[in-house]
Motif scaffolding. Sequence first.
Motif, mmCIF file in Angstrom:
data_model
loop_
_atom_site.group_PDB
_atom_site.id
_atom_site.type_symbol
_atom_site.label_atom_id
_atom_site.label_comp_id
_atom_site.label_asym_id
_atom_site.label_seq_id
_atom_site.Cartn_x
_atom_site.Cartn_y
_atom_site.Cartn_z
ATOM 1 N N GLU A 1 15.817 -6.149 -8.726
ATOM 2 C CA GLU A 1 15.772 -5.093 -9.748
ATOM 3 C C GLU A 1 14.559 -5.266 -10.654
ATOM 4 O OE1 GLU A 1 19.421 -4.435 -11.885
ATOM 5 O OE2 GLU A 1 20.601 -4.621 -10.041
ATOM 6 N N ALA A 2 14.275 -6.494 -11.034
ATOM 7 C CA ALA A 2 13.111 -6.768 -11.884
ATOM 8 C C ALA A 2 11.816 -6.520 -11.115
ATOM 9 C CB ALA A 2 13.164 -8.197 -12.411
ATOM 10 N N TYR B 1 11.913 -9.224 -0.302
ATOM 11 C CA TYR B 1 12.155 -10.390 -1.153
ATOM 12 C C TYR B 1 13.648 -10.697 -1.222
ATOM 13 C CZ TYR B 1 7.391 -9.349 -2.336
ATOM 14 O OH TYR B 1 6.043 -9.103 -2.237
ATOM 15 N N THR B 2 13.994 -11.957 -1.435
ATOM 16 C CA THR B 2 15.398 -12.304 -1.606
ATOM 17 C C THR B 2 15.933 -11.629 -2.867
ATOM 18 O OG1 THR B 2 14.895 -14.319 -2.868
ATOM 19 C CG2 THR B 2 15.131 -14.561 -0.460
ATOM 20 N N ASN C 1 0.816 -1.218 0.000
ATOM 21 C CA ASN C 1 0.000 0.000 0.000
ATOM 22 C C ASN C 1 0.847 1.265 0.000
ATOM 23 O OD1 ASN C 1 -2.693 -0.814 -0.300
ATOM 24 N ND2 ASN C 1 -2.817 -1.434 1.846
ATOM 25 N N SER C 2 2.135 1.159 0.327
ATOM 26 C CA SER C 2 3.020 2.327 0.234
ATOM 27 C C SER C 2 3.273 2.716 -1.225
ATOM 28 C CB SER C 2 4.368 2.036 0.910
ATOM 29 O OG SER C 2 5.182 1.195 0.092
ATOM 30 N N ARG C 3 3.096 1.747 -2.135
ATOM 31 C CA ARG C 3 3.373 1.936 -3.561
ATOM 32 C C ARG C 3 4.802 2.447 -3.784
ATOM 33 N NH1 ARG C 3 -1.287 4.535 -2.892
ATOM 34 N NH2 ARG C 3 -0.572 6.442 -3.860
ATOM 35 N N ASP C 4 5.722 1.987 -2.946
ATOM 36 C CA ASP C 4 7.137 2.341 -3.055
ATOM 37 C C ASP C 4 7.887 1.087 -3.505
ATOM 38 O OD1 ASP C 4 9.868 2.758 -2.619
ATOM 39 O OD2 ASP C 4 9.539 3.909 -0.780
ATOM 40 N N PRO C 5 8.166 0.960 -4.816
ATOM 41 C CA PRO C 5 8.774 -0.263 -5.334
ATOM 42 C C PRO C 5 10.075 -0.663 -4.635
ATOM 43 C CG PRO C 5 7.997 1.078 -7.146
ATOM 44 C CD PRO C 5 7.879 1.916 -5.895
#
Length: 157
Positions: free
Chosen positions: A56-57, A39-40, A28-32
Amino acid sequence: MSEARPPLPPFTRESAIKKVRGAEDGWNSRDPARVSLAYTRDSQWRNRAEFVTGREAIVEFLRRKWIRELDYRLIKELWAFEGNRIAVRFAYEWHDDSRNWFRSYGNENWEFDDDGLMRRRIASINDLPIAESDRKYFWDSSAPRPANHPGLTELGL
């Protein structure tokens, strides 16, 4: 240096619920960049029919997603857990650049490493066009879902 992201597996019901809510708040932060840290470094995703590998992907995928899916608001709910795996169901609301609203429903299967980082995410998602008047998520889209906002079960979803 460890990248541990508690709670760590093996999960209890309480720790699995906490992990699910943490993921919801992150998305919900929408901060990629922020989201990718859960995630690993070599995390593998299947999101709909798209396959993504690595942080990165993931960042690039999420940037594209949130350019298309405007005013995104997500609710996740624990479905099942065992050991280092969690299954969730979710629904999120969003609109496109023409103000067409959607509710996207889905399920995710998660697998974590020993440090609590997600190494595998498998997501199946369907989009339902909705009228703006049918929306159910009304909190500030720049903030996490408030603690008193109903979850999926309470909303009848």
